[in-house]
Design a protein around this motif. Sequence first.
Motif, PDB file in Angstrom:
ATOM      1  N   ARG A 149       0.831  -1.208   0.000  1.00 39.20           N
ATOM      2  CA  ARG A 149       0.000   0.000   0.000  1.00 39.20           C
ATOM      3  C   ARG A 149       0.864   1.256   0.000  1.00 39.20           C
ATOM      4  O   ARG A 149       0.601   2.199  -0.746  1.00 39.20           O
ATOM      5  N   ARG A 177       2.205  -3.043   4.030  1.00 40.49           N
ATOM      6  CA  ARG A 177       1.362  -4.023   3.356  1.00 40.49           C
ATOM      7  C   ARG A 177      -0.048  -4.050   3.927  1.00 40.49           C
ATOM      8  O   ARG A 177      -0.268  -3.726   5.089  1.00 40.49           O
ATOM      9  N   ILE A 178      -0.978  -4.491   3.085  1.00 41.40           N
ATOM     10  CA  ILE A 178      -2.364  -4.643   3.522  1.00 41.40           C
ATOM     11  C   ILE A 178      -2.978  -5.826   2.796  1.00 41.40           C
ATOM     12  O   ILE A 178      -2.521  -6.207   1.702  1.00 41.40           O
ATOM     13  N   SER A 190      -0.750  -0.806   8.076  1.00 40.37           N
ATOM     14  CA  SER A 190      -0.112  -0.682   6.761  1.00 40.37           C
ATOM     15  C   SER A 190       0.725   0.589   6.658  1.00 40.37           C
ATOM     16  O   SER A 190       1.635   0.668   5.834  1.00 40.37           O
TER      17      SER A 190
END
Length: 222
Positions: free
Chosen positions: A14, A194-195, A189
């Motif tokens: 993300r 990250r997601i 995130s």
Amino acid sequence: MDETTTRPHSLLLRFDRVERAVHWVNAVLFTVLLVTAAMLYVPNISAAVGRRELVKTVHVYAGLALPIPLLISVIGPRWGRRLRADLRRLNRWLPDDRQWLRARGWRAGRDRGIELGKFNPGQKLNAAFTGGAVLLMLMTGSIMRWYKPWPLRWRTGATFVHDWIAIALVCTITGHIMLAVSDPEALRSMWGGRISRAWARRRAPRWLREEESAGESGPAAG
């Protein structure tokens, strides 16, 4: 090693390291500005802290430093690529964004089949307001600090605008923090970058499709 290749495919990148660094450096600078502003303008705090000139100097130079991390990151030919892509996203309004605003939120938006991109309309409005507010705060703060070349009415007007925009920023930043805390996965995130695809499917399906299409043709461009 490229950050986009070091985590499981079930997660989406993300925000990269540059975007996260800009966010948290700006968060620290905003905190310094708010704390020093309270020391300057709240009588009880000002009296308890003292050293008004030092506090004023810290406040001024923290404000001047505020746009620097973003500018350095944006001009990077490689490291600023994803940040530039996200700034374009924030500046681009889609028909579904306007429908989401009329529907007033996620649940009604999903019921109407509205699909958002990486950033929702509230985030876009917040980014536009914050960017404009920072520019005005820099201009009015500079007039207040280096006041001699300016006529009295300019100094008076700069003080009025600076104070009221500061109050508006406190409100928007408080709202931003409350919304961030209400969505723990999105908040994580901003630390790890990250997601999950499940989150993207639920909150940003248009962005998920962009990422999946980019993944089929090569590394995502942002």
